[in-house]
Design an enzyme around this catalytic site. Structure first.
Site, PDB file in Angstrom:
ATOM      1  N   GLU A  29     -14.232  66.708  44.302  1.00 35.80           N
ATOM      2  CA  GLU A  29     -13.385  65.733  43.623  1.00 35.80           C
ATOM      3  C   GLU A  29     -12.070  66.444  43.351  1.00 35.80           C
ATOM      4  OE1 GLU A  29     -14.115  64.393  39.342  1.00 35.80           O
ATOM      5  OE2 GLU A  29     -14.929  62.728  40.522  1.00 35.80           O
ATOM      6  N   ASP A  49       3.598  61.814  44.306  1.00 40.18           N
ATOM      7  CA  ASP A  49       2.918  62.872  45.054  1.00 40.18           C
ATOM      8  C   ASP A  49       3.840  63.327  46.171  1.00 40.18           C
ATOM      9  OD1 ASP A  49       0.692  62.509  43.491  1.00 40.18           O
ATOM     10  OD2 ASP A  49      -0.664  62.047  45.126  1.00 40.18           O
ATOM     11  N   HIS A  63      12.470  76.096  41.215  1.00 40.34           N
ATOM     12  CA  HIS A  63      13.063  74.799  40.908  1.00 40.34           C
ATOM     13  C   HIS A  63      12.509  74.203  39.617  1.00 40.34           C
ATOM     14  CE1 HIS A  63      13.079  74.593  45.570  1.00 40.34           C
ATOM     15  NE2 HIS A  63      14.192  75.150  45.154  1.00 40.34           N
ATOM     16  N   LYS A  73       3.858  69.521  36.941  1.00 44.39           N
ATOM     17  CA  LYS A  73       3.361  69.488  38.321  1.00 44.39           C
ATOM     18  C   LYS A  73       1.925  69.990  38.358  1.00 44.39           C
ATOM     19  CE  LYS A  73       7.876  70.480  40.357  1.00 44.39           C
ATOM     20  NZ  LYS A  73       8.677  71.490  41.059  1.00 44.39           N
ATOM     21  N   HIS A 120       9.445  76.530  39.061  1.00 41.29           N
ATOM     22  CA  HIS A 120       8.313  76.659  39.984  1.00 41.29           C
ATOM     23  C   HIS A 120       8.787  77.034  41.379  1.00 41.29           C
ATOM     24  CE1 HIS A 120       5.583  74.710  43.000  1.00 41.29           C
ATOM     25  NE2 HIS A 120       4.752  75.511  42.374  1.00 41.29           N
ATOM     26  N   TYR A 133       1.773  68.415  45.791  1.00 42.48           N
ATOM     27  CA  TYR A 133       1.945  68.435  44.351  1.00 42.48           C
ATOM     28  C   TYR A 133       2.166  67.057  43.784  1.00 42.48           C
ATOM     29  CZ  TYR A 133       6.832  69.403  45.872  1.00 42.48           C
ATOM     30  OH  TYR A 133       8.047  69.413  46.509  1.00 42.48           O
ATOM     31  N   GLU A 144      18.517  68.204  39.200  1.00 42.17           N
ATOM     32  CA  GLU A 144      18.002  69.441  39.793  1.00 42.17           C
ATOM     33  C   GLU A 144      18.506  70.664  39.037  1.00 42.17           C
ATOM     34  OE1 GLU A 144      19.211  69.683  43.879  1.00 42.17           O
ATOM     35  OE2 GLU A 144      17.513  68.508  44.561  1.00 42.17           O
ATOM     36  N   LYS A 170      20.328  76.039  49.969  1.00 36.07           N
ATOM     37  CA  LYS A 170      20.448  75.888  48.511  1.00 36.07           C
ATOM     38  C   LYS A 170      19.778  77.037  47.770  1.00 36.07           C
ATOM     39  CE  LYS A 170      19.188  71.524  47.497  1.00 36.07           C
ATOM     40  NZ  LYS A 170      19.044  70.247  46.775  1.00 36.07           N
ATOM     41  N   ASP A 171      18.581  77.430  48.239  1.00 33.77           N
ATOM     42  CA  ASP A 171      17.829  78.455  47.515  1.00 33.77           C
ATOM     43  C   ASP A 171      18.454  79.846  47.622  1.00 33.77           C
ATOM     44  OD1 ASP A 171      16.037  76.666  46.460  1.00 33.77           O
ATOM     45  OD2 ASP A 171      14.435  77.101  47.889  1.00 33.77           O
TER      46      ASP A 171
END
Length: 193
Positions: A29, A49, A63, A73, A120, A133, A144, A170-171
């Site tokens: 489950e 999701d 982020h 999350k 995260h 997630y 953001e 961006k990162d």
């Protein structure tokens, strides 16, 4: 039917579902609202999701969403392996700037709950990984926020050689934690309406 593993930072939880396996495969489950709320200690209603597929060396993060768009999350890996990381970015928190990491994989079926107030990210350790997630607030581009994955004050060990790390454009350009704007306040309940 989940085992709750408490981490060094209260609120960050690792969840292990009960897996029933035999020669045919397995059953588990993966989501149960009642059990999840009991584990977390409050109702959390997920509204979105997401799923990503990434190859070895991809690092996504760190982020978060700011203000009224803050997100909790619940993350897991369907196939492959990642190192998942949550950093406390609540000013005034005894754990501010500290992080918890855990390996999530298609084999261990672990899930990691990251409440509001944390940044995260994850790094992909296998040839590829499918990452899912659940979020309790819809994504809002104007909200953001992010901090640099390689901030020396955090000292995160991502499980990859630096030359193997693959980042988005961006990162590559996020501020260090000390320079980040619009962080959270430890004394505010971001779940209060």
């Amino acid at each position: 039917m989940i085992e709750v593993i408490r981490t060094a930072i209260p609120g960050l939880l690792i969840l292990e579902p009960k897996v029933f396996g035999d020669e045919r495969g397995y059953f588990m489950e993966s989501w149960n609202q009642r059990d999840f709320d009991a584990a977390v200690g409050r109702p959390v209603r997920f509204v979105q999701d997401n799923e990503s597929k990434s190859r070895y060396g991809v690092l996504r993060g760190l982020h978060y969403q700011k203000g009224r768009f803050a997100q909790s999350k619940l993350v897991r890996v369907v196939s492959g392996r990642v190192l998942d990381v949550a950093v406390d970015i609540r000013r005034g928190s005894p754990w501010f700037g500290k992080y918890v990491s855990c390996e999530l994989s298609g084999e261990n079926h672990r899930q990691f709950f990251i409440p509001r107030g944390f940044a995260h990210g994850f790094s992909v350790l296998s040839p590829e990984a499918v990452f899912q997630y659940k979020c309790d607030c819809l994504y809002e581009p104007s909200a953001e926020g992010a901090i640099a994955w390689n901030d020396p004050s955090l000292g995160i060990e991502w499980g990859l050689p630096e030359e193997a790390i693959l980042l988005s454009g961006k990162d590559r350009h996020h501020p260090f934690l000390a320079d980040a704007k619009d962080l959270f306040d430890y004394n505010i309940d971001y779940y209060a309406e």
